[in-house]
Design a protein around this motif. Structure first.
Motif, PDB file in Angstrom:
ATOM      1  N   PRO A  57       1.272  -0.988   0.241  1.00  0.00           N
ATOM      2  CA  PRO A  57      -0.096  -0.025  -0.283  1.00  0.00           C
ATOM      3  C   PRO A  57       0.389   1.296  -0.074  1.00  0.00           C
ATOM      4  CG  PRO A  57       0.062  -1.149   2.396  1.00  0.00           C
ATOM      5  CD  PRO A  57       1.192  -1.098   1.069  1.00  0.00           C
TER       6      PRO A  57
ATOM      7  N   LEU B  20      -9.745  -1.005  -6.117  1.00  0.00           N
ATOM      8  CA  LEU B  20      -8.941  -1.435  -5.012  1.00  0.00           C
ATOM      9  C   LEU B  20      -8.193  -2.171  -3.572  1.00  0.00           C
ATOM     10  CD1 LEU B  20     -12.537  -3.657  -4.476  1.00  0.00           C
ATOM     11  CD2 LEU B  20     -11.557  -1.584  -2.622  1.00  0.00           C
ATOM     12  N   ILE B  21      -6.992  -1.771  -3.417  1.00  0.00           N
ATOM     13  CA  ILE B  21      -6.093  -2.315  -2.932  1.00  0.00           C
ATOM     14  C   ILE B  21      -6.220  -2.982  -2.228  1.00  0.00           C
ATOM     15  CG2 ILE B  21      -3.271  -1.713  -2.482  1.00  0.00           C
ATOM     16  CD1 ILE B  21      -4.739   1.937  -3.093  1.00  0.00           C
ATOM     17  N   TRP B  22      -5.229  -4.069  -2.747  1.00  0.00           N
ATOM     18  CA  TRP B  22      -5.447  -5.009  -1.004  1.00  0.00           C
ATOM     19  C   TRP B  22      -4.265  -5.403  -0.532  1.00  0.00           C
ATOM     20  CZ3 TRP B  22      -9.338  -9.021  -0.489  1.00  0.00           C
ATOM     21  CH2 TRP B  22      -8.682 -10.123   0.655  1.00  0.00           C
ATOM     22  N   PRO B  23      -3.593  -4.691   0.365  1.00  0.00           N
ATOM     23  CA  PRO B  23      -2.532  -4.724   0.295  1.00  0.00           C
ATOM     24  C   PRO B  23      -1.729  -5.684   1.282  1.00  0.00           C
ATOM     25  CG  PRO B  23      -3.380  -3.794   2.455  1.00  0.00           C
ATOM     26  CD  PRO B  23      -4.534  -4.249   1.043  1.00  0.00           C
TER      27      PRO B  23
ATOM     28  N   PHE C 109      -9.942 -11.393  -3.779  1.00  0.00           N
ATOM     29  CA  PHE C 109     -11.206 -10.446  -4.411  1.00  0.00           C
ATOM     30  C   PHE C 109     -11.674 -11.954  -4.876  1.00  0.00           C
ATOM     31  CE2 PHE C 109      -7.643  -6.819  -4.854  1.00  0.00           C
ATOM     32  CZ  PHE C 109      -8.324  -6.177  -4.792  1.00  0.00           C
TER      33      PHE C 109
END
Lengths: 80, 470
Positions: free
Chosen positions: B155, B176-179, B198
């Motif tokens: 992120p 949409l950020i998936w850290p 996701f």
């Protein structure tokens, strides 16, 4: 020409349909009545394309994770 | 203790250790002196006990170090040590009192050296390729214009910034950020879980499900990128229902995920370019289509109107069409009264001609003539009738005279008689003899010989007084 209602088309579908309509009209081998309805369809498709292009909204969010590592929710991300 | 050691007779008054005591002391000393250490060496003999503990040797040319990973640690090892593998093991040095051994309790194993890593990567690649996970027909088309883009990356840092910038330039979208950790041992499990996570989102749910996933990481050493070479990551990417772009490291660094992803981007920015089209270009395109649409419709109308014009010109004027017939009509209507008059005159003349002969005088003259003809005919009829009557009487008289001349009665006058027996003429004696009664006829009458006949037969001669037919 697909029978799918224009309002349900994805951007790519409406693009392809618009291209077809323009091509048909430009070939000029369409009856006048048909070419008018083609034009109307083309205008509708163009509107659809423009609508989809207008949906150019940026929204960035990060997934927040629960204890088990699964997605729990989102938090907005700003300033990047 | 130090004063004891300084004694002249060492050991005489030395305290006695039990074996366990000394073993424990050694353990304490070793553990205290080394603590956690990293040791590099080649994996020797390995043995996975039924208990789940893993025993193996780490060696170099001269020495061997016994190593052990307890059951719980084995499952967390990112690499399973295999014989011949050059590794760096990390753990606590300790002793095993029961056998007077010292050993390393290993909780982490990493492959040492690029050659060794590459060899391992090749092995994995072969295995996954064998399963068909790299097959070109598995690759799916990316959506032309994704609504939501899921980005799996750190992120913070340049990578996510680059992606967001490029997306903003081209076509702002929901992101949409998936850290995740993009290096280290947490990298692979987190990336795996992110891809799966996701995919696990339901479309239309509280968190929008992306229609495109980008897995991104900046450049780094092969060790840094190693997480993306892990089998779990590759398998998760292959199993992803959502089309996936991999953008890990620089173009020259090809990681395992690049082989299974639907598209491989050389850089994170390039991944953003693959993800979305350029909005302004599309707007221009739409406008151009719209212009072509109007132009072609205009042409359709104008070409038809031109054609109509041309055809209309070739069409004769209604006046011209009517001129001939109109002239004919004029002529005819001129002649009509004349013709009518003419015809009436003609007919009148004819009538006069015919009716001239039709006078009572004609009929009056006709009647006496007819009467004359009738009278003369009547005269002639009477005359002819009288003449005919006389002629017929003469002929009758002549015939009668002839009859009388030729008849037997005249013969009788000349002395002949007719003999009859029983009414029949008797011509010979034989029949006369047979007759019962004989009758003789003379010219002046009849007389009977012998007995009287029973019935008087009628004379055969015709009645002399037969009247004329007239």
């Amino acid at each position: 020409m697909s029978d799918k209602p224009v309002t349900e088309m994805s951007f790519e579908e409406s693009m392809r349909a618009l291209e077809q309509v323009v091509g048909q009209l430009e070939r000029g081998d369409v009856e006048l009545d048909a070419s008018i309805s083609l034009y109307e369809r083309g205008a509708e498709l163009k509107k659809r394309c423009e609508e989809k292009l207008a949906e150019a909204e940026e929204k960035v969010a990060a997934i927040t994770l629960g204890e088990n590592g699964a997605a729990k929710g989102t938090t907005p991300v700003e300033g990047m | 203790m130090s004063d004891l050691i300084d004694e002249d007779e060492p050991g005489r008054n030395a305290p006695e250790f039990t074996v366990s005591e000394i073993s424990g002391a050694v353990k304490k000393t070793i553990e205290g002196a080394f603590g956690r250490v990293r040791v590099r060496g080649e994996v020797g003999r390995t043995m996975l006990a039924r208990s789940g503990h893993l025993y193996f040797d780490v060696k170099d040319q001269r020495s061997v170090l016994a190593a052990v990973s307890w059951k719980g640690q084995v499952s967390r090892l990112s690499i399973k040590p295999e014989e011949g593998m050059e590794v760096i093991v990390t753990g606590r040095l300790t002793t095993f009192g029961s056998q007077s051994k010292y050993q390393l309790n290993v909780d982490d194993v990493v492959v040492a050296g690029e050659g060794a890593l590459m060899a391992m990567l090749e092995k994995r690649k072969k295995a996954l390729a064998g399963e068909g996970l790299f097959a070109p027909e598995r690759k799916r088309d990316l959506p032309y214009l994704p609504e939501v883009i899921g980005v799996i990356t750190s992120p913070t840092g340049a990578v996510i910034r680059d992606i967001l910038h490029r997306l903003r330039d081209r076509f702002p979208r929901k992101v949409l950020i998936w850290p995740v950790a993009v290096q280290g041992e947490r990298c692979a499990p987190e990336v795996t879980r992110a891809i799966q996570g996701f995919n696990a989102l339901t479309p239309g749910g509280a968190i929008p499900r992306p229609d495109l996933i980008i897995v991104a990481r900046g450049g780094g050493s092969i060790e840094d990128l190693w997480g993306f070479n892990e089998e779990s990551v590759a398998r998760a990417a292959a199993a992803s229902d959502i089309p996936l772009i991999s953008a890990v490291g620089h173009e020259t660094d090809t990681t395992l995920i690049d082989y299974v992803s639907d598209r491989r981007a050389p850089t994170p920015s390039a991944a953003a370019e693959m993800a979305v089209p350029v909005r302004l270009e599309l707007l221009a395109w739409v406008n151009e289509q719209s212009a072509r649409l109007s132009r072609s419709l205009g042409q359709a109308v104008s070409s038809r109107s031109q054609r109509l014009h041309d055809i209309a010109r070739a069409l004769p004027r209604p006046d011209t069409l009517l001129e001939g017939p109109r002239q004919k009509l004029d002529r005819a209507s001129d002649r009509l009264p004349v013709a009518l008059r003419h015809m009436t005159t003609m007919r009148r003349i004819q009538l006069t001609k015919i009716s001239a002969g039709l006078r009572p005088g004609i009929l009056a003259a006709y009647t006496p003539a007819m009467r004359l003809r009738l009278e003369s005919a009547d005269v002639r009829l009477k005359r002819a009738f009288t003449a005919t009557t006389i002629t017929q009487r003469d002929r009758l008289n002549a015939a009668e005279r002839m009859r009388q001349t030729l008849g037997y009665t005249e013969t009788l006058k000349r002395g002949y008689a007719v003999m009859r027996g029983d009414g029949h003429v008797v011509t010979n004696t034989k029949s006369a003899a047979k007759a019962g009664m004989l009758e003789v006829e003379f010219a002046d009458g009849k007389m009977t010989l012998g007995k009287k006949p029973k019935a008087k037969s009628a004379p055969k001669k015709p009645a002399p007084d037969q009247k004329s037919l007239f």
